[in-house]
Scaffold this motif. Structure first.
Motif, PDB file in Angstrom:
ATOM      1  N   ARG A  23       5.736  -1.390  10.261  1.00  0.00           N
ATOM      2  CA  ARG A  23       5.995  -2.628   9.514  1.00  0.00           C
ATOM      3  C   ARG A  23       6.253  -3.766  10.501  1.00  0.00           C
ATOM      4  N   THR A  34       6.659  -8.519   4.576  1.00  0.00           N
ATOM      5  CA  THR A  34       6.294  -7.642   5.681  1.00  0.00           C
ATOM      6  C   THR A  34       4.814  -7.323   5.598  1.00  0.00           C
ATOM      7  N   GLU A  57       6.917  -3.699  -2.358  1.00  0.00           N
ATOM      8  CA  GLU A  57       6.449  -3.033  -1.148  1.00  0.00           C
ATOM      9  C   GLU A  57       5.924  -1.644  -1.483  1.00  0.00           C
ATOM     10  N   ASP A  59       5.601   1.221   0.722  1.00  0.00           N
ATOM     11  CA  ASP A  59       6.065   2.438   1.389  1.00  0.00           C
ATOM     12  C   ASP A  59       7.196   3.157   0.649  1.00  0.00           C
ATOM     13  N   LYS A  62      10.642   3.794   4.874  1.00  0.00           N
ATOM     14  CA  LYS A  62      10.131   2.868   5.874  1.00  0.00           C
ATOM     15  C   LYS A  62       8.982   3.487   6.675  1.00  0.00           C
TER      16      LYS A  62
END
Length: 125
Positions: A23, A34, A57, A59, A62
């Motif tokens: 990221r 990001t 996001e 993912d 992370k």
């Protein structure tokens, strides 16, 4: 760090085929966000870390962008799957949608990204 090659993401060796992504901070369409880079089929690809269905996001944890078979990128919230080398949604609620690509390339063992008119570096870079 900004160089003539672009903005540094990571060392090339940090991205394994179908492995964890890296990221990196961006400003997308004027808001903090990001981006992420992954390796697939031996090549590096980068996208805005935002599902085409709803702007969340992708993912799971992370850097975990690939589904268990390592063939598709997958949104952890909606289960949408994306083709890693095109960003096109191959199934799920965003069918026909596409991840926003970020220009990325490798130079001498490092990965760099290129800003464009919509995806810019954060002010501190």
């Amino acid at each position: 760090m900004s160089t003539p090659e672009g903005l540094f993401v990571c060392a090339s060796g940090d991205l394994l085929d179908g492995g964890l992504g890296v990221r990196f901070p961006v400003v997308a369409f004027g808001s903090e966000a990001t981006g992420f880079a992954v390796r697939y089929g031996g090549k590096v690809y980068a996208y805005l870390n935002r599902c085409a269905h709803v702007p969340v996001e992708l993912d799971w944890f992370k850097g975990e962008f690939f589904e268990s078979g390592k063939l598709h990128l997958m949104c952890s919230t909606h289960g949408a799957i994306y083709v890693p080398d095109t960003g096109v949604c191959a199934g799920g609620p965003c069918r026909g949608g596409k991840l926003r690509p970020i220009g990325v390339h490798e130079v001498e063992g490092d990965v760099y990204w290129q800003p464009d008119q919509f995806i810019r570096p954060p002010a501190a870079q």
